[in-house]
Design a protein around this motif. Structure first.
Motif, PDB file in Angstrom:
ATOM      1  N   ASP A 249       0.828  -1.213   0.000  1.00 20.30           N
ATOM      2  CA  ASP A 249       0.000   0.000   0.000  1.00 20.30           C
ATOM      3  C   ASP A 249       0.862   1.262   0.000  1.00 20.30           C
ATOM      4  OD1 ASP A 249      -2.245  -1.558   0.008  1.00 20.30           O
ATOM      5  OD2 ASP A 249      -2.644  -1.342   2.159  1.00 20.30           O
ATOM      6  N   ALA A 253       0.876   4.001  -2.795  1.00 23.79           N
ATOM      7  CA  ALA A 253       0.584   5.404  -2.477  1.00 23.79           C
ATOM      8  C   ALA A 253       1.692   6.314  -2.991  1.00 23.79           C
ATOM      9  CB  ALA A 253       0.422   5.570  -0.962  1.00 23.79           C
ATOM     10  N   THR A 305      -0.803   8.695   4.314  1.00 27.04           N
ATOM     11  CA  THR A 305      -0.680   7.232   4.225  1.00 27.04           C
ATOM     12  C   THR A 305       0.485   6.734   5.064  1.00 27.04           C
ATOM     13  OG1 THR A 305      -1.604   7.265   1.989  1.00 27.04           O
ATOM     14  CG2 THR A 305      -0.376   5.301   2.654  1.00 27.04           C
TER      15      THR A 305
END
Length: 735
Positions: A249, A253, A305
């Motif tokens: 992730d 991102a 994030t």
């Protein structure tokens, strides 16, 4: 007996009942919401199988093992109901021990209670504390219980465990291979993103976009590796799966953020932002704000994030690189915000909301003033919807002559300016009117906003139009601007001034060429030079803003190019970029500066040499003092130059220099000496600093040495941070 010859007790277990109870306990545990991998379907299966296996094995575990597990679970539970259940399990274990009977089903029930209580506990300790205790308890019960099963069952159980271990090891090995494969991409992508930030700071939007694109591709490849087939089995490993997924992730991102930044920057064309033919396209300027805002939003999204992914178990190389990249983004954010604010406010500054008028004061440090130099010429510039025109270009003396005819009043000028400098022409008339030498001395303060505010008040009273702002530039700024105009003929002296020589011409050559009797010729020559520079700048084309900022930035840092407007938001922006010319704030370690103002009406500061040493001294008892040593040397000759340069109006021999020397520092002066002898100073306040001034004479070749000592607050005990006093310099000539 086992292989060591020790007797191992075998409990009789009804395997069908054990399996049934294991299934019931496993289902109850699966309903707890525990997320060992973070993927619900997989988590339900893993919890069911793992807890069920332990309960099945615990059917033959010693009574005390199950009892201790239930007791520990009850003690650690943070819920009263869970505590009661743990106590019930503990009592059940004691019953088995007291009766000394197999009770395999009851052993399994006690284990089921212990594990279900533990799996629902959430201790407020370090990350994973509850999980660690639960897993350790489960492994212990499984091993002890399985050890007391018949050999065939025991062998099958250990084979199953070994199989799970082999699968887990192979999954970790595959993940390691995937991580190794992703590492070069992550490292290179982070490096490219950092370079993109630096390139963006330089205003090279195209170069920054290309680097962000390359970084996005690298992060995308890393995302593919961490989410690809090699890493897929690791998504089934408790405690590992979340971190692999979080790593992917993060890479995704980073890829999205850098891609979005690149796309936004591709929409900016710096060529449309430059001054050409005396005009700037304000619509093109306005169009820059949205792409820059999207860049900022993309980088902020990546920061969010990274911040939200707070697990310390993320693949180290990815986490380390992104942490460093995020630090770079954080450092860059103020600069990016400044760029956004600049394009947001630029249309207003350039007459997009109505005509703006600016007074430009051309100063020369050949005759020093506190800001740098005295005003020789001035121009009034009007900007309407990006189109620039010059209303007037004239000598400073024209303003002073106008003041003789129509006296101006400076009563609304800044109080500190009037208090210290009013005696030099700002407020000397019997009726409080502006003095005849005020425009000559208007740049005596070091704090430019005071000067600009006074000029805005006085200029319209001396024949000019109302103005919205003030700009100051010295000969070194003119020299940089002439790189864009090329050489300029000056027929008054029958020569052509080259761009590299213009500062020398303004500071020295013009006086030598004119001699003592060529005042009018010299004034006309400066007028010719100034008119032609402005005309060529407005009729030609300046470089793109990034290149222009790169060329002029050092002069802004040296306080040679300054700008002020009467708009507070614009002032704040100008202060951030260094154009406002405010005296910097003094920190807890104090600060120091020295300025000189010509007191003999000559151009002798081209021969002034200035050396300043500042240090913070700390005594054994922790007492701190700031000590400044200043040496001023007059290198002017006693003869051979026009009296306009080395003569004076105060009765001193040629070559002598009279200076009003001002030392800026904290309001805690302990001592001041000149050439080792104490001397008196006049104290005053200016923009948060305390000034200490006195007139000093220097003969040709003479050096005067000053030492000033200021008291500073003591440091907090144990603070070993190096002292960092605030230092700023008056821009003088660069011989």
């Amino acid at each position: 007996m086992n292989k060591t010859g020790r007797l191992v007790r075998r409990n009789h277990v009804d395997e069908r009942n054990a399996v049934g109870l294991a299934a019931i306990g496993g289902v109850a545990a699966a309903l707890s919401g525990a997320r060992p991998t973070g993927f619900a379907p997989v988590d339900v299966v893993i919890v069911f199988v793992a807890v069920g296996a332990v309960i099945w094995a615990a059917a033959s575990a010693p009574w005390w093992a199950s009892a201790i597990a239930a007791g520990v679970a009850g003690v650690l539970a943070l819920n009263p109901l869970l505590t009661v259940l743990g106590a019930v399990g503990f009592v059940g274990g004691l019953v088995i021990g007291v009766q000394r009977r197999d009770h395999g089903e009851l052993r399994a029930v006690v284990a089921a209670i212990a594990l279900n209580v533990l799996i629902r506990s959430d201790l407020q300790g370090f990350l994973g504390l509850s999980a660690i205790i639960g897993i350790a308890t489960g492994i212990t019960l499984f091993a002890i219980g399985l050890r007391r099963r018949p050999s065939a069952i025991r062998r099958t159980g250990w084979q199953a465990v070994a199989g799970v271990g082999v699968v887990a090891a192979m999954s970790l090995l595959a993940l390691g291979i995937a991580g190794i494969g992703a590492r070069p991409d992550v490292t290179q992508a982070a490096r490219q993103a950092k370079q993109a930030v630096d390139t963006l700071n330089e205003g090279d939007y195209e170069g920054a976009a290309a680097l962000f694109e390359d970084a996005s591709s690298g992060f995308a490849r890393a995302d593919g590796a961490l989410g690809g087939p090699l890493a897929l089995p690791a998504h089934l490993l408790p405690g590992i799966a979340q971190n692999v997924r979080a790593g992917a992730d993060l890479a995704a991102a980073a890829a999205d953020a850098t891609s979005a930044a690149a796309v936004a920057l591709r929409q900016i064309d710096p060529a449309t932002l430059k001054l050409s033919g005396g005009s700037i396209d304000l619509d093109a300027v306005r169009a820059v704000e949205a792409p820059l805002q999207r860049v900022q939003d993309a980088l902020s999204a990546l920061r969010t994030t990274v911040d939200n992914t707070d697990s310390p178990w993320i693949i180290s190389v990815l986490r380390d690189e992104l942490d460093e990249l995020q630090a770079d983004f954080d450092d860059n954010e103020p600069r990016l915000q400044t760029a956004i604010d600049a394009v947001r406010l630029a249309p207003g500054l350039l007459g997009g909301d109505g005509e703006r008028r600016y007074l430009i004061m051309f100063t020369t440090p050949a005759e020093a003033r506190g800001l740098g130099g005295f005003v020789g010429n001035f121009a009034e510039v009007a900007i309407n919807n990006g189109s620039i025109s010059v209303n007037e270009f004239a000598r400073r003396s024209d303003l002073e002559e106008a003041n003789l005819d129509e006296r101006a009043f400076c009563s609304a000028c800044p109080e500190e300016l009037l208090a210290q400098y009013g005696q030099y022409g700002f407020d000397t008339g019997p009726d409080g009117s502006f003095g005849s030498r005020g425009w000559s001395n208007i740049t005596m303060p070091a704090h430019f906003p005071y000067i600009a505010e006074a000029a805005q008040i006085l200029y319209p009273q001396n024949g000019g139009n109302p103005i919205d702002g003030v700009i100051v530039m010295d000969p070194y700024v003119i020299q940089e601007l002439m790189r864009y105009t090329g050489p300029i003929p000056v027929p008054e002296f029958d020569l052509t001034v080259q761009p590299k020589d213009v500062a020398q011409f303004i500071l020295e050559d013009q006086y030598v060429l004119a001699g003592d009797d060529g005042y009018s010729e010299r004034v006309d020559a400066l007028g010719t030079l100034g008119d032609e520079v402005i005309s060529r700048l407005l009729s030609g084309s300046l470089p793109e803003p990034p290149e222009l900022a790169k060329d002029l930035g050092p002069l802004v840092a040296e306080r040679r190019l300054l700008m002020w407007t009467d708009n507070e938001a614009e002032q704040e922006l100008l202060d951030r970029v260094g154009l406002l010319g405010s005296i910097p704030d003094m920190g807890t370690d104090g600060g120091f500066s020295v300025s000189v103002t010509n007191g003999s009406a000559n151009k002798i500061e081209v021969f002034l040499e200035r050396d300043v040493d500042v240090e913070v001294q700390v005594a054994d008892d922790g007492t701190r003092t700031l000590v400044a040593d200043v040496r001023l040397t007059n290198n002017a000759p006693a003869e051979g130059l026009p009296r306009y340069v080395i003569g004076n109006s105060v009765g001193l021999p040629d070559g002598w220099s009279r200076l009003l020397v001002t030392f800026y520092g904290p309001d805690s002066l302990q001592s001041a000496t000149v050439d080792g002898e104490p001397f008196e100073l006049v104290r005053f306040s200016e923009a948060g600093w305390t000034g200490h001034s006195a007139f000093v004479d220097l003969s040709p070749g003479q050096q005067r040495s000053f030492t000033l000592t200021f008291a500073l607050d003591a440091r907090v005990p144990g603070d070993t941070t190096p002292s960092s006093p605030t230092i700023w310099e008056q821009p003088l000539t660069s011989r």
